[in-house]
Design an enzyme around this catalytic site. Structure first.
Site, mmCIF file in Angstrom:
data_model
loop_
_atom_site.group_PDB
_atom_site.id
_atom_site.type_symbol
_atom_site.label_atom_id
_atom_site.label_comp_id
_atom_site.label_asym_id
_atom_site.label_seq_id
_atom_site.Cartn_x
_atom_site.Cartn_y
_atom_site.Cartn_z
ATOM 1 N N HIS A 212 -0.525 -2.085 1.540
ATOM 2 C CA HIS A 212 0.632 -1.890 2.425
ATOM 3 C C HIS A 212 1.665 -3.004 2.208
ATOM 4 O O HIS A 212 1.303 -4.186 2.164
ATOM 5 C CB HIS A 212 0.140 -1.911 3.894
ATOM 6 C CG HIS A 212 1.238 -1.812 4.887
ATOM 7 N ND1 HIS A 212 1.303 -2.576 6.029
ATOM 8 C CD2 HIS A 212 2.346 -1.020 4.907
ATOM 9 C CE1 HIS A 212 2.389 -2.257 6.719
ATOM 10 N NE2 HIS A 212 3.037 -1.321 6.050
HETATM 11 CA CA CA Z 1 2.185 0.263 -1.024
#
Ligand code: CA
Ligand code: V1P
Ligand code: ZN
Length: 390
Positions: free
Chosen positions: A182
């Site tokens: 992320h």
């Molecule tokens: Ca990513």
């Protein structure tokens, strides 16, 4: 290998400094700046360097880094030494700034950080000055670094600095992140503004996969009057996603985002740990599919800042980034999929010596992303986009 003809339509610039490459995180650490050497060798063996403007990245200045980072953190980063890890008087700061196994203190750390950040700043400035339409810094893309804290192999956030530069010229900038992790640092930096739409595709498992953030319902500040509300877009995935599903999902999400948000420029983080066979990753993508995402973003013909990111199987990182360089040059069709005889370190590419080895077949992980799950993601993103205007 003959040189790639210079494309006439637009300019591509390459921003790099070879002094980044010899830095060492430690022998057991997965981050190997040497992968940049391998990438460069491959790009040069294909003659791609003839088709781009090549710039020696300069080090970002302290003041440039302070456009995002806290000065107390930069002061520490500047003066910390490898031996400090064991000094009791330093331990409070080491904990505070999150140095340790993931973010070790190695020789030349500040030089390393200022050079990779300088590359992204130079690249963004070339785009702003209209001296380049696509600007590449494979040494950047270090998306986890926070204002006052290192995280996940990232010490300074070159992407945030590059986007801040783009925002001087463009009312809206879109950020797209295909690293398997992320893009939390970039998301957090622009959490409260509607001038940046952040979009990250990643493996998500709150308790068992770093950094544990980026759930689908994490879309920005919860207060509806906060301009950043809805401007973080997360695409959480499970293990083993394959080429066809990923490309389809990427197009189904990124296309409507660009059409709705109408950014003036795009920053694209091309973390190569989303490839199959990555030492840390868990997706099943081949080099061609990773590149197809880059090619898709390019079709929108917007000023494009391209950065690297993760990628822990160096031979495959270099394959992906060399292939993506050729895509950005509109020269992918001119590239021989058999790696040139002349490439330095050619032994790393055996036994197949192919730019496109079957990574998805070499360490097959079941695709845990059902069609229904992926359709649900696309549907939910469409609903989020109703809150966004360009
Ligand atoms: Ca990513
Ligand atoms: O999982 C963790 C931390 C350590 N635990 C307390 C939680 N860290 C991960 C960090 C991954 C960083 C990815 C960076 C990027 O997105 C951008 C450049 O790609 C981690 C892992 C892992 N398997 O996730 N650290 C390490 N492995 C590690 C292994 C050996 C030595 C040092 C770190
Ligand atoms: Zn990563």
């Amino acid at each position: 290998q003959n040189a790639i003809p210079r494309p006439s339509g637009y300019r591509v610039s390459w921003h790099a400094n070879p002094d980044v490459e010899p830095h060492h995180f430690g022998s057991s650490h997965p981050m190997k700046p040497w992968r940049l050497t391998l990438t460069k060798q491959l790009v040069m063996a294909y003659g791609m360097h003839h088709a781009m403007d090549l710039y020696l990245a300069r080090a970002a200045t302290y003041e440039e880094l302070a456009e995002f980072h806290h000065t107390d953190y930069l002061d520490f980063l500047q003066q910390v030494m490898p031996g400090d890890m064991e000094k009791p008087e330093k331990s409070e700061s080491i904990v505070k700034y999150n140095f340790g196994d993931d973010c070790p203190i190695f020789n030349g750390l500040y030089e390393y950080c200022s050079l990779y950040a300088g590359g992204s700043l130079d690249a963004a400035r070339k785009l702003c000055n209209n001296q380049s339409e696509i600007a590449i810094n494979w040494s950047g893309g270090l998306h986890h670094a926070k204002k006052g804290e290192a995280s996940g192999f990232c010490y300074v956030n070159d992407i945030v600095l590059g986007i801040l530069q783009l925002l001087r010229h463009h009312p809206r900038v879109m950020y797209v992140d295909i690293d398997v992790h992320h893009g939390d640092g970039v998301e957090q930096a622009f959490w409260s503004t509607d001038r940046v739409l952040t979009v990250s595709f990643h493996k998500y498992d709150k308790d068992n996969f770093f950094p544990g953030t980026g759930a689908r319902d994490s879309t920005g500040p919860s207060h509806p009057l906060n301009p950043g509300a809805h401007h973080a877009l997360n695409v959480p995935l499970h293990d083993g996603i394959d080429d066809k599903s990923y490309i389809q999902l990427f197009k189904d999400i990124v296309g409507p985002c660009i059409e709705t948000y109408k950014p003036g420029a795009i920053a694209l983080q091309c973390g190569a740990d989303s490839l199959g066979c990555d030492r840390l990753g868990c997706f099943n993508l081949n080099v061609g599919a990773h590149g197809a995402c880059v090619a898709y973003v390019k079709t929108f013909n917007l000023p494009l800042l391209v950065v690297g990111g993760g990628g822990y199987t160096p031979r495959n990182v270099s394959r992906a980034w060399a292939h993506e360089t050729s895509i950005l040059l509109d020269a992918a069709d001119l590239i021989d999929p058999n790696i040139p005889e002349t490439v330095t370190f050619r032994n790393h590419f055996g036994p197949d010596y192919s730019l496109f080895p079957p990574l998805s077949e070499m360490r097959k992980l079941d695709n845990k992303n059902s069609r229904a799950y992926l359709n649900g993601l696309v549907q939910s993103v469409r609903e989020q986009l109703r809150y966004i205007r360009g």
